[in-house]
Design a protein around this motif. Sequence first.
Motif, PDB file in Angstrom:
ATOM      1  N   THR A   1      -8.205   0.971  -4.390  1.00 46.81           N
ATOM      2  CA  THR A   1      -8.460   2.407  -4.352  1.00 46.81           C
ATOM      3  C   THR A   1      -9.338   2.773  -3.154  1.00 46.81           C
TER       4      THR A   1
ATOM      5  N   LEU B   1      -9.897   0.454   1.590  1.00 50.34           N
ATOM      6  CA  LEU B   1      -9.400   0.168   0.242  1.00 50.34           C
ATOM      7  C   LEU B   1     -10.183  -0.994  -0.351  1.00 50.34           C
TER       8      LEU B   1
ATOM      9  N   GLN C   1      -5.882  -3.812  -8.176  1.00 54.54           N
ATOM     10  CA  GLN C   1      -5.505  -2.454  -7.820  1.00 54.54           C
ATOM     11  C   GLN C   1      -6.499  -1.938  -6.778  1.00 54.54           C
TER      12      GLN C   1
ATOM     13  N   SER D   1      -3.686   4.083  -1.492  1.00 54.09           N
ATOM     14  CA  SER D   1      -3.943   3.176  -2.611  1.00 54.09           C
ATOM     15  C   SER D   1      -3.096   1.927  -2.389  1.00 54.09           C
TER      16      SER D   1
ATOM     17  N   THR E   1       0.827  -1.205   0.000  1.00 50.53           N
ATOM     18  CA  THR E   1       0.000   0.000   0.000  1.00 50.53           C
ATOM     19  C   THR E   1       0.860   1.252   0.000  1.00 50.53           C
TER      20      THR E   1
END
Length: 293
Positions: free
Chosen positions: A118, A106, A116, A286, A36
């Motif tokens: 976010t 996340l 991925q 992220s 992260t």
Amino acid sequence: MTKTKLFIAVLFFGALFNSCSNDDDGPAVATIELETIGLKPLTGGTAYQGWIIVNGQPVSTVKFTNPEGVVRLDVFASDLASATQFIVTVEPVGDIDNGPSDTKILTGNFNGNSAQLTFPPVVADLSSTSGQFFLATPTDNVGGVDNGNDEFGVWFMNGDTAPGLSLPALSAGWKYEGWVDFGTQILSTGTFSDVSGVDDGNFFKGSGGTVPAFPGEDFLVLPTQVPITGITLPAAVTSKRVFITVEPIADGDPKPFFISPLSANAGITTGSGNPVTMLSNTVVPSGIVKRPN
């Protein structure tokens, strides 16, 4: 013991040993690698926890408090092979249930062997925030008469009747909180979800005045039920850093959370005619999670 009995005993022990070995081996385990950016270590008893979504249901990994570097999380290989999504939550102090908290920080869908991760889908899009505040102490203005000590309070307002903050609604599990950094102490102005409503603070307010219907605080009186040391009230907000954070609902840490969408240094002027514009400086976390090839 006869040879026959000895032979039977050896066979029984061997069968028992093999049975235990198979139980110990159990289902195959696979390791997720989580990296992260922007997550900070947690203190105060809260913890991060990873979750894979398998057939629409969350399957947990172990909790962890330090997200730095590569965090390795073990799950059953069969579950991981079927996982479609990965979520990181902030779990409250004393959490013992088997489900994720509402405080998701996340998320990401697996594409091949990685996802991925976010922040906006599970918290809020903080890319367009703005705000202002001014210094005043309305909670000790008896009969509407200004006591001339406005340097001791801060209110997130635009004039006398409009909100001073423009912030998006947060997902379940999150709240906003205002803060003033006095140097020796960082004190909260209270938590809130509505920029046009009274926050849950006002611990240090004066008596006889009115609490505005907006977030803010007068730092006038130190109540006996609030265990705070290292600061003397009344405390002037002039020239101090004022900021807003996004906080987990079940946050066990009295310090500010690390996500701060707005901040500014107060000036030396007071009153609604001298607002201070806050700067948007949000750095949201992220990440990426990988499963074995």
